[in-house]
Write a protein that holds these residues in place. Structure first.
Motif, PDB file in Angstrom:
ATOM      1  N   UNK A 114       0.858  -1.192   0.000  1.00 16.98           N
ATOM      2  CA  UNK A 114       0.000   0.000   0.000  1.00 16.98           C
ATOM      3  C   UNK A 114       0.890   1.237   0.000  1.00 16.98           C
ATOM      4  N   UNK A 115       0.618   2.130  -0.926  1.00 14.92           N
ATOM      5  CA  UNK A 115       1.398   3.364  -1.065  1.00 14.92           C
ATOM      6  C   UNK A 115       0.487   4.534  -0.676  1.00 14.92           C
ATOM      7  N   UNK A 116       0.987   5.384   0.230  1.00 11.99           N
ATOM      8  CA  UNK A 116       0.183   6.518   0.690  1.00 11.99           C
ATOM      9  C   UNK A 116       0.726   7.830   0.153  1.00 11.99           C
ATOM     10  N   UNK A 117      -0.162   8.672  -0.308  1.00  8.50           N
ATOM     11  CA  UNK A 117       0.226  10.045  -0.625  1.00  8.50           C
ATOM     12  C   UNK A 117      -0.471  10.952   0.392  1.00  8.50           C
ATOM     13  N   UNK A 118       0.299  11.895   0.914  1.00  7.16           N
ATOM     14  CA  UNK A 118      -0.265  12.848   1.874  1.00  7.16           C
ATOM     15  C   UNK A 118      -1.099  13.872   1.098  1.00  7.16           C
ATOM     16  N   UNK A 119      -2.257  14.158   1.647  1.00  5.05           N
ATOM     17  CA  UNK A 119      -3.170  15.101   1.023  1.00  5.05           C
ATOM     18  C   UNK A 119      -2.515  16.468   0.805  1.00  5.05           C
ATOM     19  N   UNK A 120      -2.849  17.071  -0.313  1.00  6.04           N
ATOM     20  CA  UNK A 120      -2.487  18.458  -0.545  1.00  6.04           C
ATOM     21  C   UNK A 120      -3.225  19.291   0.514  1.00  6.04           C
ATOM     22  N   UNK A 121      -2.518  20.194   1.245  1.00  2.00           N
ATOM     23  CA  UNK A 121      -3.200  20.938   2.322  1.00  2.00           C
ATOM     24  C   UNK A 121      -4.439  21.700   1.832  1.00  2.00           C
ATOM     25  N   UNK A 122      -4.449  22.056   0.556  1.00  4.21           N
ATOM     26  CA  UNK A 122      -5.612  22.785   0.021  1.00  4.21           C
ATOM     27  C   UNK A 122      -6.863  21.917   0.014  1.00  4.21           C
ATOM     28  N   UNK A 123      -6.677  20.587   0.089  1.00  4.15           N
ATOM     29  CA  UNK A 123      -7.830  19.687  -0.015  1.00  4.15           C
ATOM     30  C   UNK A 123      -8.015  18.771   1.192  1.00  4.15           C
ATOM     31  N   UNK A 124      -7.200  18.954   2.224  1.00  8.38           N
ATOM     32  CA  UNK A 124      -7.225  17.952   3.300  1.00  8.38           C
ATOM     33  C   UNK A 124      -8.498  18.034   4.141  1.00  8.38           C
TER      34      UNK A 124
END
Ligand code: ADP
Length: 152
Positions: A114-124
């Motif tokens: 499983x690969x995680x990408x951290x949310x863009x702060x504009x959309x979190x």
């Protein structure tokens, strides 16, 4: 070929989901956006509509496929030869929840990472749950979904 499955309900797809998919595109040869069918939980938008919106957003992008699936995500990954599950992380609550799922999936099949990408702060702050809540109460949730998605 590096194939990733991005599983979710996408009820509806939001700018947060869209951003994760676009950012993951250079990392994989193919991303299968997999809409999970949960027979225990009634969705807000019909499956066909959720699927059509995603197909519309990625029309012409050969690396993206849109599928629906029932059952375990790891079984679906096997079926489509995917070695990766893609997920987005917004908050520490997401992390705790996702960690459990990812570790259980790893126990069931240690060939799928499983690969995680951290949310863009504009959309979190954006969640499909809150979008649905706004719509249930007659509000306008247009700013939270990608351009071109008509929620009504
Ligand atoms: P599920 O019902 O499996 O939680 P969702 O459609 O809600 O499916 O979400 C699918 C994936 O997208 C999850 O990994 C979730 O954390 C991620 N995601 C949802 N909203 C956002 C957002 N605003 N930013 C980044 N990732 C997000």
């Amino acid at each position: 070929m590096n194939i990733a499955v991005f599983p979710g309900s996408f009820d509806p797809i939001t700018k947060g989901h869209y951003d994760i998919i676009v950012r993951a595109l250079p990392l994989f040869d193919q991303i299968i956006i997999a809409i999970g069918i949960n027979s225990q939980k009634e969705s807000f938008f019909p499956l066909e509509k959720r699927k059509r919106w995603i197909e519309f957003l990625f029309e012409g992008e050969d690396k993206i496929k849109v599928r629906t699936y029932e059952g375990l995500t790891v079984d679906f990954c096997n079926e489509v030869n995917a070695g990766y599950i893609l997920r987005g992380l917004r908050t520490s609550a997401d992390f705790e929840f996702e960690r459990g799922i990812a570790q259980m999936n790893l126990s069931m099949n240690d060939e799928i990472e499983t690969i995680f990408l951290i949310s863009n702060p504009a959309y979190s702050h954006i969640t499909s749950t809150i979008v649905r809540e706004i719509l249930r109460n007659g509000g306008d949730a247009g700013q939270f979904v990608p351009e071109g998605i008509e929620l009504d």
